[in-house]
Motif scaffolding. Structure first.
Motif, PDB file in Angstrom:
ATOM      1  N   ASP A  83      40.820  30.496  32.417  1.00  0.00           N
ATOM      2  CA  ASP A  83      39.798  31.201  32.981  1.00  0.00           C
ATOM      3  C   ASP A  83      38.674  30.759  33.820  1.00  0.00           C
ATOM      4  OD1 ASP A  83      38.432  29.895  31.112  1.00  0.00           O
ATOM      5  OD2 ASP A  83      37.630  31.865  30.076  1.00  0.00           O
ATOM      6  N   GLN A  84      39.125  29.433  34.206  1.00  0.00           N
ATOM      7  CA  GLN A  84      37.982  28.852  35.295  1.00  0.00           C
ATOM      8  C   GLN A  84      38.892  28.622  36.539  1.00  0.00           C
ATOM      9  OE1 GLN A  84      37.377  24.640  34.212  1.00  0.00           O
ATOM     10  NE2 GLN A  84      35.865  24.506  35.819  1.00  0.00           N
ATOM     11  N   VAL A  85      37.836  29.015  37.648  1.00  0.00           N
ATOM     12  CA  VAL A  85      38.193  29.306  38.935  1.00  0.00           C
ATOM     13  C   VAL A  85      38.542  28.049  39.491  1.00  0.00           C
ATOM     14  CG1 VAL A  85      37.484  30.095  41.228  1.00  0.00           C
ATOM     15  CG2 VAL A  85      36.718  31.312  39.052  1.00  0.00           C
ATOM     16  N   ARG A  86      39.579  27.915  40.258  1.00  0.00           N
ATOM     17  CA  ARG A  86      39.945  26.607  40.992  1.00  0.00           C
ATOM     18  C   ARG A  86      40.673  27.168  42.292  1.00  0.00           C
ATOM     19  NH1 ARG A  86      43.347  25.018  36.185  1.00  0.00           N
ATOM     20  NH2 ARG A  86      41.953  24.028  35.331  1.00  0.00           N
ATOM     21  N   PHE A  87      40.997  25.968  42.966  1.00  0.00           N
ATOM     22  CA  PHE A  87      41.889  26.466  44.273  1.00  0.00           C
ATOM     23  C   PHE A  87      43.405  26.961  43.826  1.00  0.00           C
ATOM     24  CE2 PHE A  87      45.218  25.439  47.081  1.00  0.00           C
ATOM     25  CZ  PHE A  87      44.654  25.548  48.273  1.00  0.00           C
ATOM     26  N   GLY A  88      43.472  28.108  44.493  1.00  0.00           N
ATOM     27  CA  GLY A  88      44.667  28.841  44.138  1.00  0.00           C
ATOM     28  C   GLY A  88      44.487  30.122  43.442  1.00  0.00           C
ATOM     29  N   ALA A  89      43.205  30.416  42.716  1.00  0.00           N
ATOM     30  CA  ALA A  89      42.935  31.256  41.766  1.00  0.00           C
ATOM     31  C   ALA A  89      42.741  32.561  42.605  1.00  0.00           C
ATOM     32  CB  ALA A  89      41.629  30.884  40.935  1.00  0.00           C
ATOM     33  N   THR A  90      43.027  33.818  42.028  1.00  0.00           N
ATOM     34  CA  THR A  90      42.881  34.852  42.591  1.00  0.00           C
ATOM     35  C   THR A  90      41.730  35.663  41.481  1.00  0.00           C
ATOM     36  OG1 THR A  90      45.340  35.377  43.085  1.00  0.00           O
ATOM     37  CG2 THR A  90      43.915  37.394  42.992  1.00  0.00           C
ATOM     38  N   VAL A  91      40.659  35.750  42.203  1.00  0.00           N
ATOM     39  CA  VAL A  91      39.520  36.146  41.370  1.00  0.00           C
ATOM     40  C   VAL A  91      38.972  37.625  41.580  1.00  0.00           C
ATOM     41  CG1 VAL A  91      37.064  35.192  40.772  1.00  0.00           C
ATOM     42  CG2 VAL A  91      38.598  33.701  41.460  1.00  0.00           C
ATOM     43  N   THR A  92      38.858  38.304  40.787  1.00  0.00           N
ATOM     44  CA  THR A  92      38.132  39.713  40.939  1.00  0.00           C
ATOM     45  C   THR A  92      36.818  39.526  40.662  1.00  0.00           C
ATOM     46  OG1 THR A  92      40.119  40.832  40.266  1.00  0.00           O
ATOM     47  CG2 THR A  92      38.244  42.101  40.132  1.00  0.00           C
ATOM     48  N   VAL A  93      36.094  39.751  41.353  1.00  0.00           N
ATOM     49  CA  VAL A  93      34.446  39.783  41.337  1.00  0.00           C
ATOM     50  C   VAL A  93      33.796  41.416  41.457  1.00  0.00           C
ATOM     51  CG1 VAL A  93      34.309  37.476  42.030  1.00  0.00           C
ATOM     52  CG2 VAL A  93      33.729  39.352  43.927  1.00  0.00           C
ATOM     53  N   ILE A  94      32.678  41.481  40.665  1.00  0.00           N
ATOM     54  CA  ILE A  94      32.139  42.773  40.595  1.00  0.00           C
ATOM     55  C   ILE A  94      30.511  42.255  41.196  1.00  0.00           C
ATOM     56  CG2 ILE A  94      31.121  44.739  39.447  1.00  0.00           C
ATOM     57  CD1 ILE A  94      33.286  44.157  37.283  1.00  0.00           C
ATOM     58  N   ASP A  95      30.411  43.113  42.430  1.00  0.00           N
ATOM     59  CA  ASP A  95      28.917  43.101  42.994  1.00  0.00           C
ATOM     60  C   ASP A  95      27.961  43.737  41.936  1.00  0.00           C
ATOM     61  OD1 ASP A  95      26.368  43.713  44.393  1.00  0.00           O
ATOM     62  OD2 ASP A  95      27.634  43.364  46.124  1.00  0.00           O
ATOM     63  N   GLU A  96      26.975  42.838  41.618  1.00  0.00           N
ATOM     64  CA  GLU A  96      26.055  43.220  40.383  1.00  0.00           C
ATOM     65  C   GLU A  96      24.959  44.287  40.864  1.00  0.00           C
ATOM     66  OE1 GLU A  96      24.379  39.847  38.795  1.00  0.00           O
ATOM     67  OE2 GLU A  96      26.241  39.202  37.793  1.00  0.00           O
ATOM     68  N   GLU A  97      24.889  44.514  42.083  1.00  0.00           N
ATOM     69  CA  GLU A  97      24.048  45.376  42.832  1.00  0.00           C
ATOM     70  C   GLU A  97      24.899  46.659  43.006  1.00  0.00           C
ATOM     71  OE1 GLU A  97      21.617  45.967  46.892  1.00  0.00           O
ATOM     72  OE2 GLU A  97      21.286  44.119  45.895  1.00  0.00           O
ATOM     73  N   SER A  98      25.992  46.828  43.930  1.00  0.00           N
ATOM     74  CA  SER A  98      26.675  48.099  44.029  1.00  0.00           C
ATOM     75  C   SER A  98      27.753  48.368  42.944  1.00  0.00           C
ATOM     76  CB  SER A  98      27.412  47.940  45.402  1.00  0.00           C
ATOM     77  OG  SER A  98      28.324  46.986  45.320  1.00  0.00           O
ATOM     78  N   GLU A  99      28.167  47.435  42.150  1.00  0.00           N
ATOM     79  CA  GLU A  99      29.261  47.808  41.319  1.00  0.00           C
ATOM     80  C   GLU A  99      30.655  47.758  41.963  1.00  0.00           C
ATOM     81  OE1 GLU A  99      28.792  47.753  37.723  1.00  0.00           O
ATOM     82  OE2 GLU A  99      26.613  47.317  38.262  1.00  0.00           O
ATOM     83  N   GLU A 100      30.634  47.257  43.277  1.00  0.00           N
ATOM     84  CA  GLU A 100      31.721  47.224  43.704  1.00  0.00           C
ATOM     85  C   GLU A 100      32.625  46.052  43.442  1.00  0.00           C
ATOM     86  OE1 GLU A 100      33.516  47.310  48.555  1.00  0.00           O
ATOM     87  OE2 GLU A 100      31.308  47.149  48.029  1.00  0.00           O
TER      88      GLU A 100
END
Length: 157
Positions: A83-100
């Motif tokens: 669960d650590q981000v490194r090269f090649g990772a596909t990461v889903t992020v949530i914008d903390e302001e817009s919840e996008e």
């Protein structure tokens, strides 16, 4: 010689582009220039000038790819997990302001394409994400002010 990290798929795409430019585009441009020359006065021949411009672009891109491809350091991301981000990772992020919610794959600088959801390892977002874990919050500098994201998912394909 400086090495550039790259996925196997990214390298394959660049090698295919190089092959296509050398075997198809370059000969087509040469034919177009020859055809345009047959039309006479080159100083007022728009077809000739367009073909020469295309030739300049093709030759420039071939030279660029011929310097990138041998410098690629292919990283096999299929061996990565966790669960650590490194090269090649596909990461889903949530914008903390817009919840996008957005998903990005962190790849080498010569294979990044934001339209396809891949970002360069040297981008501000990727730099902020690298080394972080699932659930962490990161702050990314942006032209309109810093943006905060929470890491919602990390996977390796």
């Amino acid at each position: 010689m400086q090495k550039f990290p790259m996925t196997a798929e990214g390298l394959a795409r660049l090698e295919e582009e190089l092959r296509h430019l050398k075997s198809e585009e370059r000969p087509a441009v040469i034919r177009a220039i020859a055809e345009a020359r047959e039309h006479g006065d080159l100083s007022e021949n728009a077809e000739y000038h367009a073909a020469r411009e295309r030739q300049s672009f093709v030759e420039g891109r071939i030279a660029e790819l011929e310097s990138i491809v041998p410098s690629a350091e292919v990283i096999d991301v299929s061996k990565f997990s966790g669960d650590q981000v490194r090269f090649g990772a596909t990461v889903t992020v949530i914008d903390e302001e817009s919840e996008e919610e957005k998903t990005y794959r962190i790849v080498g600088q010569y294979e990044a394409d934001t339209k396809q959801g891949s970002i360069s390892i040297s981008s501000p977002l990727a730099k902020a994400l690298l080394g972080k874990k699932l659930g962490d919050s990161v702050e990314v500098p942006a032209p309109g002010g810093a943006r905060a994201y929470e890491i919602a998912k990390v996977r390796f394909v």
